[in-house]
Design an enzyme around this catalytic site. Structure first.
Site, short mmCIF file in Angstrom:
data_model
loop_
_atom_site.label_atom_id
_atom_site.label_comp_id
_atom_site.label_asym_id
_atom_site.label_seq_id
_atom_site.Cartn_x
_atom_site.Cartn_y
_atom_site.Cartn_z
CG ASP A 115 -8.47 -4.53 -2.99
OD1 ASP A 115 -9.69 -4.40 -2.84
OD2 ASP A 115 -7.75 -3.65 -3.51
CG HIS A 125 -2.07 0.93 1.09
ND1 HIS A 125 -1.98 2.27 1.35
CD2 HIS A 125 -3.34 0.70 0.67
CE1 HIS A 125 -3.15 2.83 1.11
NE2 HIS A 125 -4.00 1.90 0.68
C1 SDX Z 1 -6.39 -0.21 -2.97
O1 SDX Z 1 -4.61 4.27 -2.09
C2 SDX Z 1 -5.57 3.68 -1.45
O2 SDX Z 1 -5.96 4.06 -0.40
C3 SDX Z 1 -6.16 2.48 -2.16
C4 SDX Z 1 -7.13 1.60 -1.37
C5 SDX Z 1 -8.45 2.32 -1.10
O3 SDX Z 1 -9.12 1.96 -0.14
O4 SDX Z 1 -8.82 3.17 -1.91
O5 SDX Z 1 -6.55 1.19 -0.13
C6 SDX Z 1 -7.53 0.35 -2.18
O6 SDX Z 1 -6.22 0.19 -4.09
C7 SDX Z 1 -5.47 -1.23 -2.33
C8 SDX Z 1 -4.30 -1.62 -3.22
C9 SDX Z 1 -4.68 -2.73 -4.16
N1 SDX Z 1 -3.63 -3.09 -5.08
C10 SDX Z 1 -2.94 -4.24 -4.99
O7 SDX Z 1 -3.15 -5.04 -4.09
C11 SDX Z 1 -1.96 -4.50 -6.10
C12 SDX Z 1 -0.66 -5.03 -5.55
N2 SDX Z 1 0.00 -4.00 -4.81
C13 SDX Z 1 0.83 -3.12 -5.45
O8 SDX Z 1 1.16 -3.19 -6.77
C14 SDX Z 1 1.39 -1.93 -4.68
O9 SDX Z 1 1.71 -2.30 -3.38
C15 SDX Z 1 0.49 -0.71 -4.70
C16 SDX Z 1 0.06 -0.35 -6.10
C17 SDX Z 1 -0.75 -0.93 -3.85
C18 SDX Z 1 1.27 0.48 -4.11
O10 SDX Z 1 2.24 0.83 -5.00
P1 SDX Z 1 3.45 1.83 -4.67
O11 SDX Z 1 3.19 2.62 -3.47
O12 SDX Z 1 3.73 2.57 -5.94
O13 SDX Z 1 4.64 0.84 -4.34
P2 SDX Z 1 5.63 0.18 -5.36
O14 SDX Z 1 4.90 -0.52 -6.44
O15 SDX Z 1 6.63 1.24 -5.79
O16 SDX Z 1 6.34 -0.89 -4.48
C19 SDX Z 1 7.40 -0.58 -3.54
C20 SDX Z 1 8.19 -1.85 -3.34
C21 SDX Z 1 8.69 -2.44 -4.65
O17 SDX Z 1 9.85 -3.18 -4.34
P3 SDX Z 1 11.30 -2.61 -4.72
O18 SDX Z 1 11.29 -2.40 -6.21
O19 SDX Z 1 11.44 -1.31 -3.96
O20 SDX Z 1 12.23 -3.69 -4.27
O21 SDX Z 1 7.38 -2.87 -2.77
C22 SDX Z 1 7.24 -3.96 -3.69
C23 SDX Z 1 7.60 -3.38 -5.06
O22 SDX Z 1 8.03 -4.37 -5.91
N3 SDX Z 1 5.83 -4.32 -3.69
C24 SDX Z 1 5.38 -5.52 -4.01
C25 SDX Z 1 4.00 -5.45 -3.86
N4 SDX Z 1 3.66 -4.22 -3.44
C26 SDX Z 1 4.78 -3.54 -3.35
N5 SDX Z 1 5.99 -6.62 -4.41
C27 SDX Z 1 5.21 -7.68 -4.68
N6 SDX Z 1 3.86 -7.69 -4.54
C28 SDX Z 1 3.25 -6.58 -4.13
N7 SDX Z 1 1.93 -6.57 -4.00
#
Ligand code: SDX
Length: 388
Positions: free
Chosen positions: A325, A274
């Protein structure tokens, strides 16, 4: 020079790029507060745990729209307005009946909500009241749209809403054709409470951006639905369920190895991570509890056990926690809802937060208009078409 090569630019002279707008505060709000370090969430003054224990979804809608809890009389009034608006216009029913049965429910919802702008409540001279009336209308009709589409695509008749029943009860009834029991209503109501509002998430930002142009609330909600649909946002709940079903398609699976393999391949594990929470999402605590209880009651223990293995693997491998989620997927699955409806159910709740933010933006508006850093070429000579 290549179009995306930044090396020849002096970035100090450029507007600062904050990729994904991380950390940027663009609006003030009274609608919700998140402490991402502690895992706290507050809707208009009330902790999410207090609301989960005591409120109904309708009370939460009122709270978000008015920044206070309703009196009994006000809640009754809101309930009767919702009741009055649950029916769908015939033209929207025709659209749903004739829509492609293989379409994504969020695409159908997006178009149907857009259609509703032609069937609004008679406007009064009070502009804010008109906006609120439209918010109530959409809150009432969105569950009817989702249920109607699901029934039509499964060859069933569209059902009329039940007067005097809550949003949660009506949705389950219109979806399944049977009056739901108290436990099912409570489960659905709690899910709606937990998804209602969440700060400047992507779809709420979309809502406020559209509101800031002084466009109408139907345009803002239609845009928000499009934003919520993506798998990095609300679409993640459907993606979680698809991942669990895919994992189990050949029988037993080594869940830990499956997740580790995804991580090695740099694939995202849906339902985790998140932008704001650096700890367990407080909403996920409630959903996890529900998921556990329902999985036992409905014989889906295996899905819950797999979920826990995924959770432990994500924690030990990446120190990443589940978001809203992750467990909502197995909760909906356990109560018999098709996976591709999950994001639409998210919208059915978040309509309250979107419309609250629309009104807040409207009351204190300034056009949302950030800058972009231009990294393309400049002043190229014109090449006649025959020479390109
Ligand atoms: C919702 O914003 C809100 O409030 C949203 C929400 C709401 O109520 O409205 O809470 C609802 O949208 C929840 C999120 C649902 N999405 C997912 O579950 C999809 C999977 N998660 C992600 O792709 C990610 O965590 C996000 C999109 C939610 C957040 O993305 P960010 O803040 O841009 O973080 P990032 O992608 O830059 O990740 C940072 C690091 C990375 O690693 P490094 O490259 O630094 O080594 O964390 C890792 C990412 O690879 N990472 C994950 C991951 N989430 C973050 N690695 C694997 N699986 C994941 N799910």
């Amino acid at each position: 020079m290549k179009a995306h090569d930044l090396s020849s630019y002096n970035l100090d002279e450029m507007p600062y790029i904050n990729k994904g707008l991380e950390g940027i505060v663009a609006f003030s709000t009274t609608k919700s507060f998140i402490d991402g370090q502690k895992g706290d969430l507050i809707y208009s003054g009330y902790n999410i745990h207090t609301l989960a224990e005591n409120a109904t979804f309708e009370e939460v809608c009122f709270l978000l729209w008015y920044d206070r809890l309703p009196t009994k009389k006000e809640l009754n009034e809101l309930t009767s307005h919702l009741d009055k608006h649950r029916h769908l216009p015939e033209e929207v029913m025709t659209y749903i009946r004739t829509a492609n049965p293989d379409a994504e429910p969020m695409a159908i919802l997006r178009s149907a909500v857009s259609m509703l702008s032609s069937y609004t409540v008679e406007p009064t001279s009070d502009e804010m009241q008109n906006i609120l009336n439209d918010a109530i209308l959409m809150t009432a009709k969105i569950p009817s749209i989702i249920a109607a589409y699901d029934r039509v695509r499964n060859g069933k008749e569209i059902l009329e809403p039940l007067p005097g029943e809550s949003t949660a009860a009506n949705f389950l009834y219109m979806l399944n054709g049977e009056k739901p029991g108290d436990a099912a209503i409570k489960t659905m109501d709690l899910c709606l409470i937990l998804h209602a509002e969440h700060g400047m998430n992507a779809s709420t930002f979309t809502t406020r951006t559209i509101a800031s142009t002084m466009s109408d609330i139907y345009s803002a909600v239609t845009g928000a639905i499009g934003s919520l649909k993506g798998p990095l946002h609300g679409g993640a709940n459907t993606a979680v369920m698809n991942m669990l079903l895919e994992m189990g398609k050949d029988g037993d699976v080594d869940v830990e190895a499956y997740i580790k393999d995804r991580l090695v391949k740099k694939e995202k594990v849906m339902g985790f991570g998140h932008r704001v929470y650096k700890t367990f999402d407080p909403r996920a605590h409630h959903l996890q509890k529900m998921s556990k209880k329902l999985s036992v009651e409905t014989g889906h223990e295996k899905l819950y056990d797999w979920s826990m293995t995924i959770l432990n693997t994500m924690k030990s491998e990446k120190n990443i926690d589940p978001n809203v989620d992750f467990f909502s997927a197995t909760v909906y699955y356990s109560i018999g809802i098709q996976p591709d409806l999950y994001t639409a159910i998210f919208a059915m709740s978040r309509i309250s937060g979107w419309t609250a933010h629309y009104m807040e933006q409207w009351a204190n508006n300034r056009l949302v208009r950030p800058r972009a850093l231009y990294i393309g070429e400049k002043n190229l000579d014109w090449t006649p078409i025959e020479n390109r």
